[in-house]
Design an enzyme around this catalytic site. Structure first.
Site, short mmCIF file in Angstrom:
data_model
loop_
_atom_site.label_atom_id
_atom_site.label_comp_id
_atom_site.label_asym_id
_atom_site.label_seq_id
_atom_site.Cartn_x
_atom_site.Cartn_y
_atom_site.Cartn_z
CE LYS A 234 -3.36 -2.26 3.04
NZ LYS A 234 -3.97 -2.19 4.38
N GLY A 235 2.10 1.14 0.45
CA GLY A 235 2.91 2.30 0.78
C GLY A 235 3.10 3.33 -0.33
CD GLU B 199 8.58 -0.56 -2.46
OE1 GLU B 199 7.42 -0.16 -2.34
OE2 GLU B 199 8.99 -1.65 -2.04
CG ASP B 200 6.79 2.30 0.44
OD1 ASP B 200 7.53 1.40 -0.02
OD2 ASP B 200 6.06 2.10 1.43
CG ASP C 96 14.86 -1.63 4.72
OD1 ASP C 96 16.03 -1.31 4.92
OD2 ASP C 96 14.12 -2.04 5.62
CE LYS D 135 14.26 3.01 6.11
NZ LYS D 135 13.68 2.11 7.13
CG PHE E 177 10.29 2.24 11.12
CD1 PHE E 177 10.48 1.04 10.45
CD2 PHE E 177 9.01 2.74 11.25
CE1 PHE E 177 9.40 0.34 9.92
CE2 PHE E 177 7.92 2.06 10.71
CZ PHE E 177 8.11 0.86 10.06
CG ASP F 228 2.21 0.72 7.28
OD1 ASP F 228 3.09 0.57 6.39
OD2 ASP F 228 1.81 -0.22 7.99
NE ARG G 60 -1.18 1.92 5.00
CZ ARG G 60 -0.13 1.17 4.67
NH1 ARG G 60 0.86 1.70 3.97
NH2 ARG G 60 -0.05 -0.08 5.04
P1 IMP Z 1 12.66 -4.48 1.66
O1 IMP Z 1 12.10 -5.72 1.03
O2 IMP Z 1 13.50 -4.81 2.86
O3 IMP Z 1 13.39 -3.60 0.69
O4 IMP Z 1 11.43 -3.71 2.29
C1 IMP Z 1 10.80 -2.70 1.63
C2 IMP Z 1 9.45 -2.47 2.25
O5 IMP Z 1 9.52 -2.43 3.67
C3 IMP Z 1 8.93 -1.11 1.85
O6 IMP Z 1 8.14 -1.21 0.70
C4 IMP Z 1 8.13 -0.70 3.03
O7 IMP Z 1 6.80 -1.14 2.89
C5 IMP Z 1 8.76 -1.40 4.19
N1 IMP Z 1 9.63 -0.47 4.91
C6 IMP Z 1 10.97 -0.37 4.85
N2 IMP Z 1 11.44 0.61 5.62
C7 IMP Z 1 10.34 1.17 6.20
C8 IMP Z 1 10.16 2.29 7.10
O8 IMP Z 1 11.10 2.97 7.54
N3 IMP Z 1 8.87 2.56 7.44
C9 IMP Z 1 7.80 1.86 6.97
N4 IMP Z 1 7.93 0.82 6.13
C10 IMP Z 1 9.18 0.48 5.75
MG MG Z 2 6.00 -1.29 0.71
#
Ligand code: IMP
Ligand code: MG
Length: 172
Positions: free
Chosen positions: A39-40, A95-96, A99, A127, A148, A155, A161
């Site tokens: 949803k982000g 993507e939001d 990470d 990040k 975070f 969220d 959100r």
């Molecule tokens: P990844 O698979 O580790 O790259 O995770 C990415 C997803 O984790 C993002 O699409 C977000 O939904 C969530 N995420 C990563 N960091 C944060 C944060 O600081 N706040 C909220 N959601 C996060």
């Molecule tokens: Mg996400």
């Protein structure tokens, strides 16, 4: 729980305009299929595409990789798939936050099997220091430190959100 303002709505808007200009320049007048990761990325997607004058289609994927907390569990599950056919199309995944990169890598590999003409990735926040898999992100709004964050579609346990700015969450 305490929220500390980190990126203002004006800063977000400025970055979105820059990204939209880059994308328009790269795609000229070609049709672009934007794929919003729910949803982000819903708010970012809504704002970004309003600055793009190419012919555009939008579709959504929902992938879950986080539980209701702040730590990833590594596992990616697709709970809502695309409805449009992306074969032979120019697609941009929106993507939001990138990470670890696990979510995007999974989705990118899944979509590449459907033979789009091209696939690029656009993220509002990166990040970079936390990356665990090798993945190219083509368009980045802001690089951020390992906080975070919430707001602007993003969220913590489904809350916050609706905020127009982006905040760091501090546990107290
Ligand atoms: P990844 O698979 O580790 O790259 O995770 C990415 C997803 O984790 C993002 O699409 C977000 O939904 C969530 N995420 C990563 N960091 C944060 C944060 O600081 N706040 C909220 N959601 C996060
Ligand atoms: Mg996400």
């Amino acid at each position: 729980m305490m929220l500390k303002k980190y990126i203002s709505r004006e800063e977000i808007e400025k970055n979105i305009k820059r990204l939209a200009a880059e994308i328009e320049n790269d795609y000229r007048d070609k049709e672009i299929i934007f794929i919003c990761l729910l949803k982000g990325a819903f708010m970012f997607t809504a704002d970004l595409i309003r600055h793009i004058n190419n012919p555009v289609k939008v579709d959504f994927i929902r992938a879950s990789s986080y539980g209701n907390g702040m730590v990833t569990c590594g596992q990616v599950i697709i709970t809502k798939d695309l409805e449009v056919d992306i074969t032979g199309k120019d697609i941009i995944i929106i993507e939001d936050i990138v990470d670890s990169g696990f979510t995007l890598k999974y989705i990118k590999d899944m979509l590449l099997k459907r033979n789009p003409k091209s696939l690029k990735i656009c993220t509002l926040l990166d990040k970079k220091a936390r990356r665990q898999v090798d993945i190219d992100v083509d368009y980045v709004g802001c690089e951020i430190e390992d906080f975070f964050i919430v707001g602007y579609g993003i969220d913590y346990a489904e809350n916050y959100r609706n905020l127009s700015d982006i905040y760091i969450v501090k546990e107290d």
